[in-house]
Design a protein around this motif. Sequence first.
Motif, PDB file in Angstrom:
ATOM      1  N   MET A   1     -17.766  56.104  31.523  1.00  0.00           N
ATOM      2  CA  MET A   1     -17.485  57.213  30.614  1.00  0.00           C
ATOM      3  C   MET A   1     -18.279  57.117  29.310  1.00  0.00           C
ATOM      4  O   MET A   1     -18.783  58.108  28.797  1.00  0.00           O
ATOM      5  CB  MET A   1     -15.988  57.288  30.323  1.00  0.00           C
ATOM      6  CG  MET A   1     -15.558  58.622  29.768  1.00  0.00           C
ATOM      7  SD  MET A   1     -13.817  58.651  29.426  1.00  0.00           S
ATOM      8  CE  MET A   1     -13.140  59.048  31.004  1.00  0.00           C
ATOM      9  N   TRP A   2     -18.392  55.895  28.785  1.00  0.00           N
ATOM     10  CA  TRP A   2     -19.152  55.739  27.536  1.00  0.00           C
ATOM     11  C   TRP A   2     -20.580  56.218  27.709  1.00  0.00           C
ATOM     12  O   TRP A   2     -21.149  56.867  26.831  1.00  0.00           O
ATOM     13  CB  TRP A   2     -19.147  54.274  27.086  1.00  0.00           C
ATOM     14  CG  TRP A   2     -17.815  53.850  26.571  1.00  0.00           C
ATOM     15  CD1 TRP A   2     -16.835  53.203  27.256  1.00  0.00           C
ATOM     16  CD2 TRP A   2     -17.309  54.055  25.248  1.00  0.00           C
ATOM     17  NE1 TRP A   2     -15.744  52.999  26.450  1.00  0.00           N
ATOM     18  CE2 TRP A   2     -16.013  53.505  25.205  1.00  0.00           C
ATOM     19  CE3 TRP A   2     -17.831  54.666  24.099  1.00  0.00           C
ATOM     20  CZ2 TRP A   2     -15.222  53.531  24.071  1.00  0.00           C
ATOM     21  CZ3 TRP A   2     -17.037  54.685  22.956  1.00  0.00           C
ATOM     22  CH2 TRP A   2     -15.751  54.125  22.954  1.00  0.00           C
TER      23      TRP A   2
ATOM     24  N   LEU B   1     -13.691  62.686  32.454  1.00  0.00           N
ATOM     25  CA  LEU B   1     -12.270  62.396  32.675  1.00  0.00           C
ATOM     26  C   LEU B   1     -11.711  63.265  33.794  1.00  0.00           C
ATOM     27  O   LEU B   1     -11.039  62.768  34.702  1.00  0.00           O
ATOM     28  CB  LEU B   1     -11.478  62.637  31.382  1.00  0.00           C
ATOM     29  CG  LEU B   1      -9.956  62.588  31.533  1.00  0.00           C
ATOM     30  CD1 LEU B   1      -9.499  61.160  31.759  1.00  0.00           C
ATOM     31  CD2 LEU B   1      -9.250  63.176  30.321  1.00  0.00           C
TER      32      LEU B   1
ATOM     33  N   THR C   1     -17.323  63.714  27.773  1.00  0.00           N
ATOM     34  CA  THR C   1     -16.178  62.827  27.962  1.00  0.00           C
ATOM     35  C   THR C   1     -15.086  63.521  28.767  1.00  0.00           C
ATOM     36  O   THR C   1     -14.535  62.961  29.719  1.00  0.00           O
ATOM     37  CB  THR C   1     -15.611  62.423  26.586  1.00  0.00           C
ATOM     38  OG1 THR C   1     -16.664  61.858  25.816  1.00  0.00           O
ATOM     39  CG2 THR C   1     -14.498  61.420  26.732  1.00  0.00           C
TER      40      THR C   1
ATOM     41  N   ILE D   1     -13.114  57.446  22.945  1.00  0.00           N
ATOM     42  CA  ILE D   1     -14.397  58.107  22.664  1.00  0.00           C
ATOM     43  C   ILE D   1     -14.174  59.305  21.752  1.00  0.00           C
ATOM     44  O   ILE D   1     -14.883  59.505  20.771  1.00  0.00           O
ATOM     45  CB  ILE D   1     -15.062  58.558  23.978  1.00  0.00           C
ATOM     46  CG1 ILE D   1     -15.381  57.339  24.842  1.00  0.00           C
ATOM     47  CG2 ILE D   1     -16.334  59.353  23.693  1.00  0.00           C
ATOM     48  CD1 ILE D   1     -15.935  57.688  26.208  1.00  0.00           C
ATOM     49  N   MET D   2     -13.137  60.080  22.070  1.00  0.00           N
ATOM     50  CA  MET D   2     -12.846  61.258  21.250  1.00  0.00           C
ATOM     51  C   MET D   2     -12.533  60.857  19.816  1.00  0.00           C
ATOM     52  O   MET D   2     -12.974  61.503  18.868  1.00  0.00           O
ATOM     53  CB  MET D   2     -11.649  62.011  21.822  1.00  0.00           C
ATOM     54  CG  MET D   2     -11.874  62.586  23.182  1.00  0.00           C
ATOM     55  SD  MET D   2     -12.799  64.095  23.105  1.00  0.00           S
ATOM     56  CE  MET D   2     -11.575  65.189  22.464  1.00  0.00           C
TER      57      MET D   2
ATOM     58  N   ALA E   1     -20.724  59.913  27.920  1.00  0.00           N
ATOM     59  CA  ALA E   1     -20.556  60.505  26.587  1.00  0.00           C
ATOM     60  C   ALA E   1     -21.886  60.480  25.837  1.00  0.00           C
ATOM     61  O   ALA E   1     -22.284  61.460  25.203  1.00  0.00           O
ATOM     62  CB  ALA E   1     -19.478  59.761  25.809  1.00  0.00           C
TER      63      ALA E   1
ATOM     64  N   ILE F   1     -18.356  65.103  23.285  1.00  0.00           N
ATOM     65  CA  ILE F   1     -16.935  65.383  23.533  1.00  0.00           C
ATOM     66  C   ILE F   1     -16.758  66.071  24.879  1.00  0.00           C
ATOM     67  O   ILE F   1     -15.926  65.677  25.699  1.00  0.00           O
ATOM     68  CB  ILE F   1     -16.372  66.258  22.382  1.00  0.00           C
ATOM     69  CG1 ILE F   1     -16.237  65.415  21.116  1.00  0.00           C
ATOM     70  CG2 ILE F   1     -15.040  66.872  22.768  1.00  0.00           C
ATOM     71  CD1 ILE F   1     -15.911  66.215  19.879  1.00  0.00           C
TER      72      ILE F   1
ATOM     73  N   ALA G   1     -13.175  49.813  35.559  1.00  0.00           N
ATOM     74  CA  ALA G   1     -14.587  50.046  35.210  1.00  0.00           C
ATOM     75  C   ALA G   1     -14.883  51.543  35.190  1.00  0.00           C
ATOM     76  O   ALA G   1     -14.453  52.287  36.059  1.00  0.00           O
ATOM     77  CB  ALA G   1     -15.476  49.358  36.242  1.00  0.00           C
ATOM     78  N   THR G   2     -15.593  51.970  34.165  1.00  0.00           N
ATOM     79  CA  THR G   2     -15.974  53.378  34.096  1.00  0.00           C
ATOM     80  C   THR G   2     -17.275  53.516  33.317  1.00  0.00           C
ATOM     81  O   THR G   2     -17.594  52.711  32.458  1.00  0.00           O
ATOM     82  CB  THR G   2     -14.880  54.222  33.413  1.00  0.00           C
ATOM     83  OG1 THR G   2     -15.371  55.546  33.262  1.00  0.00           O
ATOM     84  CG2 THR G   2     -14.499  53.668  32.065  1.00  0.00           C
TER      85      THR G   2
END
Lengths: 167, 230, 451
Positions: free
Chosen positions: A53-54, A114, A110, C209-210, A57, A107, A50-51
């Motif tokens: 990140m989306w 990370l 993200t 995503i990138m 972003a 970008i 699970a993250t």
Amino acid sequence: MKAVYGLYPSGASAQQAVNRLRAAGLADREITILSAQPMEDFEFGHIDKATYMWWFACLGGLVGMSIGFGLSWVTEMSWPINVGGLPTWAWWPNLIIIFELTMLGAILATIITLVVTGLLPSKGQTLYDPEVTDGQILVGVENPVDSRVGDFQKALEAPNGARVKTL
Amino acid sequence: MARWGMAADLDRCNGCGGCVVACHAENNISTVGPEQASRGRAKHWIRVERYWEGDFPDVKLKFRPTMCQQCGNAPCEPVCPTYASHHTEDGLNAQVYNRCIGTRYCANACPYNARFFDFFNPSWEKPLQLQLNPDVSLREVGVMEKCTFCVQRIRGTQTTAKTEGREIRDGEIQPACVQACSTRALVFGDLEDRESEVSRLSRSPRGSKLLEDVGTRPAVTYLARLTEEA
Amino acid sequence: MTHPTGSQINRDLLHPLFNTSWRFYLLVAIFGGIVLFGLATWFTQTVNGYGVTGIRWPVYWGFYVTSFVFWIGISHAGTLISAILRLVNAGWRRPVTRCAEVITAFALIIGALFPIIHLGRPWLAFWMFPYPSERLIWPNFRSPLVWDFFAINTYLTGSLLFLYLPIIPDFAIVRDKSTGLRRKIYGALALGWRGTPKQWHRLETAMQIMAIAIIPVAVSVHTIVSFDFSMAPVPTWNTTIFGPYFVAGAIFSGIAGLLIAMAVLRKFLHLEAYLHPLHFENLGKLMLVMALLWGYFVFNERLVTYYGNEPAEMSVYWRTQSGTFAPLFWTMVICNFVLPLILMGIRRFRTITGCVIASIGVVIGMWLERFLIIVPALGHKYLPYSYGIYRPTPPEIIVASSTFAAMALLYVLFAKVVPIISIWELKAGEHPSPELLPPATEEHRLGDLHL
């Protein structure tokens, strides 16, 4: 005792090791697994998936969009210069700036997500063995409670081809 | 607020080129020599274009003094990344040399090819360097330059009129080309003032704009030449 | 056909990093020499004035802007194609993506140099940056050149990160295999990579995503490059077709560049076991599609201009069709359309050699295409009195052609310090034999596309 771990030649034996550690009463987050490639064919490869990140972003995109809008709006309105009879702040040309900064924001967000969530080392999680690079899968426990090391060793030794080491 | 404009009567122009020389002297435009000129590096802020019509021996020669048209919708302005090319409040198409980084985009966008690039640092043959105009800055290598309607004269006259507490009289401001034109083919003035000579000429039925269909709204009006057939 | 596994992959792909042959030094010396010569030429141009070039009134853009558009076009090979292949999870992409992404990174850096090289006052190029300056003025956000600045910087940042992310696990491999200073450097570059499931997931999510973000950026970059032309009222420039036309042309030349790079890598780094004829054939098919698309756009552009019959445009039209520039124009048509159609359309010719020949043709043709868009139109702009003919001078030719050596040099150096084929992605694909490859969409080892 800093760590006890086993090296396994295949995903299946690593999976067994993980299962036995669980049976020995360890939670997923206490088990360290290292592999030289993503192991998505096995259950253990899906731990901690699970993250947000989306969402980060998207958030970065929104920030970028605001910067793009603000930059073009503030600079053009605070010093209105007539060029070729265009409106001082026109949507069409500035949409390009806004778009590029939106994507740049997404970008960068993200990458920051990370690095912060995936790459920055957490405390007490430094276990590593260069043999992983050659295709071995490492399953182990970092900073185990001394009284339980024996149990863990037994659990790690059980699967085929296991080589258990301690640090 | 004035809107400066010019009218060029092609019926009067005899192609003498006096305007070109006057412009070079007034605006410190360096000459580049025959070798560079043949390579397309000459900088004539105003040039007399010659067009021949008909076949020999029935040839008609037409002259058209061409300079920056000081467009209302100038294509050179929005393309400049640094605002070196922009519009002033009195309708002039200004070029700020110090802001120019030399992308030359404005010159490409200009339908009249009225913009010139400084390929080298300016130099003059002795003793021409002694006659430089102190009111006009020199342009270093790598910037664009073009006709300014002699903005130094406009601003000078504006200041004089202001200190004397009066309006600028029609015809008081004369760019160098207008001043030098022996046939008085060129007329300069305020287009907003309907009584001014340039304004009157611009409304003449003989008048037309150069490349009007490109949509640039030039401030220069050309009065057509009256020929025998017309 | 053999299919290497595990440690064999490590050995093969790390070989160029740990073993240096005299050929490497020779290549670096040759390419480096040419690049230095190019830099020196640029320096003399800056010192002596821009007049040493063939640029003249009224053709104010020439070789440099052509090269700018060309290199930005080449850059569309990598990241864009790699992103698309990643998103559709095409299995055959694995050995190809990295050499493609590297092209993007370097071609963009080279391409982005040209606007600076072509500036009249390159030492003031930083005035394009939006920063609160003592001059109290900001860049003009309505200028296509400022759009270029933003688009190229976004694309460059994105491409470099897109290249870097999947190298992180490979840096970790090199770290584990090396000692001493090298170990320290690669250890730092690997950013503490260990290979936990969490890290793999985060990396893959980030890559997805990138990939999604970089595709619209790539399209926007070349559209904006085309806006440099279509925003100006120059005959044949001011047209709506330029955006898609340039994007298609960019991908077209990009694939050609990628094919050439792959063939060279295969030969000199002995990667026959990794870069199969299948990869060339697939990319060759893609190039065939782009050749057809390019032909379609050119046909449109020509026919619409002809029927529009606008006098200024027609004078440029005839100049390229049958006038001064006709030899270049028809060379372009042969290189960009006829040649790839024959070589890539007929299966028998779709070999590695065929791909390389077609690609060289396309690279030449696409360079000519940009030249033919820029120069004839500028030389024939409305007023016949101000027509002019541009001829490049040696300094321009030297600078423009030395960038090809720069590309080769950067590529050689990169292949020396980074495994040119993604090791972990190759392993993750379990190196299935190309004949047994499942259809692209069924392959989902790197996770599904979460949308």
